[in-house]
Write an enzyme that holds these catalytic residues in place. Structure first.
Site, PDB file in Angstrom:
ATOM      1  NE  ARG A 108      -2.524   5.306  -4.158  1.00 25.75           N
ATOM      2  CZ  ARG A 108      -3.539   5.327  -3.289  1.00 25.75           C
ATOM      3  NH1 ARG A 108      -4.345   6.359  -3.222  1.00 25.75           N
ATOM      4  NH2 ARG A 108      -3.736   4.314  -2.485  1.00 25.75           N
TER       5      ARG A 108
ATOM      6  CB  ILE B  39      -2.930  -7.178  -6.643  1.00 26.50           C
ATOM      7  CG1 ILE B  39      -2.607  -8.628  -7.050  1.00 26.50           C
ATOM      8  CG2 ILE B  39      -3.793  -7.135  -5.379  1.00 26.50           C
ATOM      9  CD1 ILE B  39      -1.658  -9.336  -6.083  1.00 26.50           C
ATOM     10  NE  ARG B  40      -6.072  -2.913  -3.098  1.00 28.56           N
ATOM     11  CZ  ARG B  40      -5.353  -2.111  -2.339  1.00 28.56           C
ATOM     12  NH1 ARG B  40      -5.527  -0.808  -2.397  1.00 28.56           N
ATOM     13  NH2 ARG B  40      -4.454  -2.609  -1.518  1.00 28.56           N
TER      14      ARG B  40
ATOM     15  CD  GLU C 293      -2.558   1.531   0.182  1.00 27.63           C
ATOM     16  OE1 GLU C 293      -3.241   0.661  -0.367  1.00 27.63           O
ATOM     17  OE2 GLU C 293      -2.470   2.688  -0.254  1.00 27.63           O
ATOM     18  CB  SER C 294       1.775   3.588  -2.711  1.00 30.39           C
ATOM     19  OG  SER C 294       0.474   4.052  -2.976  1.00 30.39           O
TER      20      SER C 294
ATOM     21  CD  GLU D 120       6.196  -9.167  -6.409  1.00 32.56           C
ATOM     22  OE1 GLU D 120       6.556  -8.917  -7.576  1.00 32.56           O
ATOM     23  OE2 GLU D 120       5.319  -8.511  -5.814  1.00 32.56           O
TER      24      GLU D 120
ATOM     25  CB  CYS E 212       2.113  -3.128  -7.416  1.00 29.76           C
ATOM     26  SG  CYS E 212       0.334  -2.912  -7.446  1.00 29.76           S
TER      27      CYS E 212
ATOM     28  CG  HIS F 133       2.447  -7.857  -7.578  1.00 26.26           C
ATOM     29  ND1 HIS F 133       2.999  -7.308  -6.448  1.00 26.26           N
ATOM     30  CD2 HIS F 133       1.277  -7.216  -7.763  1.00 26.26           C
ATOM     31  CE1 HIS F 133       2.201  -6.370  -5.974  1.00 26.26           C
ATOM     32  NE2 HIS F 133       1.143  -6.297  -6.763  1.00 26.26           N
TER      33      HIS F 133
HETATM   34  N1  GLN Z   1      -3.269   0.120  -4.817  1.00 23.87           N
HETATM   35  C1  GLN Z   1      -2.076   0.011  -4.047  1.00 23.87           C
HETATM   36  C2  GLN Z   1      -1.489   1.388  -3.728  1.00 23.87           C
HETATM   37  O1  GLN Z   1      -2.027   2.389  -4.075  1.00 23.87           O
HETATM   38  C3  GLN Z   1      -1.043  -0.833  -4.741  1.00 23.87           C
HETATM   39  C4  GLN Z   1      -1.460  -2.269  -4.749  1.00 23.87           C
HETATM   40  C5  GLN Z   1      -0.315  -3.241  -4.805  1.00 23.87           C
HETATM   41  O2  GLN Z   1       0.838  -2.909  -4.551  1.00 23.87           O
HETATM   42  N2  GLN Z   1      -0.633  -4.467  -5.079  1.00 23.87           N
HETATM   43  O3  GLN Z   1      -0.487   1.436  -3.114  1.00 23.87           O
END
Ligand code: GLN
EC number: 4.3.3.6
Length: 203
Positions: free
Chosen positions: A112, A141-142, A52-53, A179, A83, A177
């Site tokens: 984002r 993922i998001r 989560e940034s 990884e 991400c 991702h």
């Molecule tokens: N949506 C997340 C963010 O804003 C990033 C998601 C992720 O790293 N898988 O940080």
């Protein structure tokens, strides 16, 4: 800092740190967690993981890492963000949460959560420049996408008409991702970037 085998840190404030440590070790680097400025000073390159940034940004400030990170990236340390890590490397976020800062290093604007919410996460084959062979498995993922890039930023991959992998000098970023897939070719590309920088520095 002249190590024979590249020593690569994974910023271990929040996110999928362990998966990156494994991917880097598989790609023939020595991988270490980085939480403190002294640990950052010891590595030849750094991965900023997904997570989560906003949280990573706040913890980086709290741990006194934000300025040292900026200084090392500015000085040319190879860095790879996945991400949330991609968001951390963007010079500009289109829709930052309040107080959200980035390390910067890549002249791009990111959006984002551009690919939707958690339950809209998906996987798709992605053709990535500089990664030989079959397309890589992109796990989104998001995930953010890159709205626009500056003249110095090279686009390495797109998905559905949106930029999802970029490189500017020694900074690499993917929306997805690698990884999480067991295919460590993108980490291999990053380890090669770290080796190349070590070579230049030892001349
Ligand atoms: N949506 C997340 C963010 O804003 C990033 C998601 C992720 O790293 N898988 O940080």
């Amino acid at each position: 800092m002249a190590h024979d085998v590249p020593v690569i840190g994974v910023l271990a404030l929040q996110g999928d740190v362990r998966e990156h440590l494994i991917a880097l070790a598989t790609a023939d680097a020595v991988a270490r967690e980085v939480r403190r400025p002294e640990e950052l000073a010891e590595v030849d390159g750094l991965v900023i993981p997904g997570g989560e940034s906003t949280t990573i940004s706040k913890l980086a400030v709290l741990f006194g890492l934000m300025e040292p990170l900026r200084a090392r990236v500015r000085a040319g340390m190879p860095v790879y963000g996945t991400c949330a890590g991609m968001i951390m490397l963007a010079d500009k976020i289109l829709d930052p949460r309040s107080g959200q800062e980035t390390v910067g290093g890549i002249d791009m604007i990111v959006r984002r959560n551009a690919f939707g919410r958690q339950n809209e996460s998906f996987e798709s084959a992605v053709d990535m420049k500089d990664v030989e062979g079959d397309p890589v498995e992109g796990v989104f993922i998001r995930a953010p996408w890159v709205e626009s890039v500056g003249a110095e930023t090279e686009v390495l991959a797109e998905h559905g008409g949106h930029i999802v992998a970029v490189r500017q000098g020694n900074a690499l970023a993917t929306s997805f991702h690698p990884e999480l897939t067991g295919d460590h070719r993108v980490h291999g590309l990053f380890v090669d970037m770290v080796r190349a920088e070590q070579g230049r520095r030892s001349l």
